[in-house]
Enzyme design. Structure first.
Site, PDB file in Angstrom:
ATOM      1  N   ASP A 126       0.894  -1.044   0.029  1.00  0.00           N
ATOM      2  CA  ASP A 126      -0.070  -0.036  -0.005  1.00  0.00           C
ATOM      3  C   ASP A 126       1.031   1.252   0.157  1.00  0.00           C
ATOM      4  OD1 ASP A 126      -2.150  -1.478   0.250  1.00  0.00           O
ATOM      5  OD2 ASP A 126      -2.217  -1.657   2.409  1.00  0.00           O
TER       6      ASP A 126
HETATM    7  N1  URA Z   1      -1.033  -6.020   4.056  1.00  0.00           N
HETATM    8  C1  URA Z   1      -1.636  -4.731   3.933  1.00  0.00           C
HETATM    9  O1  URA Z   1      -2.640  -4.443   4.421  1.00  0.00           O
HETATM   10  N2  URA Z   1      -1.047  -3.905   3.384  1.00  0.00           N
HETATM   11  C2  URA Z   1       0.103  -4.073   2.668  1.00  0.00           C
HETATM   12  O2  URA Z   1       0.657  -2.983   2.081  1.00  0.00           O
HETATM   13  C3  URA Z   1       0.499  -5.383   2.542  1.00  0.00           C
HETATM   14  C4  URA Z   1      -0.222  -6.263   3.336  1.00  0.00           C
END
Ligand code: URA
Length: 233
Positions: free
Chosen positions: A103
């Site tokens: 993310d």
């Molecule tokens: N899980 C998440 O919620 N976000 C990420 O970026 C990676 C794993």
């Protein structure tokens, strides 16, 4: 391989641009400028310089980036900068892509490669690659939440509960969690389903490959043989 093809395959631009780089005297091998685009070299362990920066010929590119917050794992980011802006231009040009996505606000270990099979192998849901994260939670963690993560939590849109491969507390609001899948916002959603909230997320490890402490946020490095081995372990 001729010098033009070497530069082209390593992502230094179109064939025309590579010829121009060479003609302009910007490419050197062993400290000697070569202005002949048709000159032949063995690519085994070949080192060359472009504008004074040294490169080694690599048939395929495998690298890791310490992703900072505020960058999207996309070539065409919507609201933030792209992680590709942290790499030398020739890497995206030669087709380097993210191995899975983090993310925008997640930090830490991100793999990139132009080897389609490698990218597929490490993102395929069939191959359960363990990914370890450090999550900072809004509320204090408790045993009930940890047990829920171990037993499995049902995420919206999924038809079976998902369990963490491992969880442990590293602080009152600091959770180490390993998951084998790579579903959308998976760790954040799992923590929410367990009754807490993820406020910051950092990926520390993929397989046995840990983010090197010396790799600063925003910095990248090639994966050497030992790193590739750690991924397979
Ligand atoms: N899980 C998440 O919620 N976000 C990420 O970026 C990676 C794993």
């Amino acid at each position: 391989m001729d010098l033009e093809s070497i530069l082209f395959k390593q992502g230094f631009g179109s064939r025309r641009q590579c010829r121009a780089l060479i003609a302009e005297g910007r490419v050197a091998l062993g400290g000697t400028v070569c202005t002949d685009a048709d000159a032949d070299f063995s690519v085994d362990d070949l080192a060359f310089e472009v504008d004074g920066t040294s490169w080694r010929y690599r048939e395929r590119a495998y690298l890791m980036l310490n992703k900072p917050a505020g960058y999207e794992c996309s070539r065409e980011p919507q609201h933030h900068l792209s992680v590709f802006s942290l790499l030398p231009a020739q890497l995206p040009t030669r087709g380097v892509q993210c191995v899975g996505r983090l993310d925008e606000d997640t930090t830490g270990l991100l793999l990139l490669s132009d080897d389609g099979q490698f990218v597929h192998a490490y993102t395929s849901p069939k191959r359960k690659v363990p990914k370890t994260y450090l999550a900072t939670t809004r509320h204090e963690l408790d045993d009930r939440q940890l047990q829920a993560l171990r037993d499995g939590v049902l995420l919206h849109g999924e038809n079976a509960p998902i369990a963490a491969a491992a969880v442990s507390m590293r602080g009152e609001r600091l959770l180490e969690i390993t998951v084998n899948e790579g579903k959308y916002h998976q760790v954040k959603r799992m923590i929410a389903a367990a009754g807490n909230r993820c406020e910051a997320l950092h990926r520390e490890r993929i397989g046995s490959l840990a983010l090197p402490p010396a790799l600063a946020p925003g910095a990248w490095q090639w994966l050497d043989e030992a790193a590739l081995q750690a991924l397979r372990a």
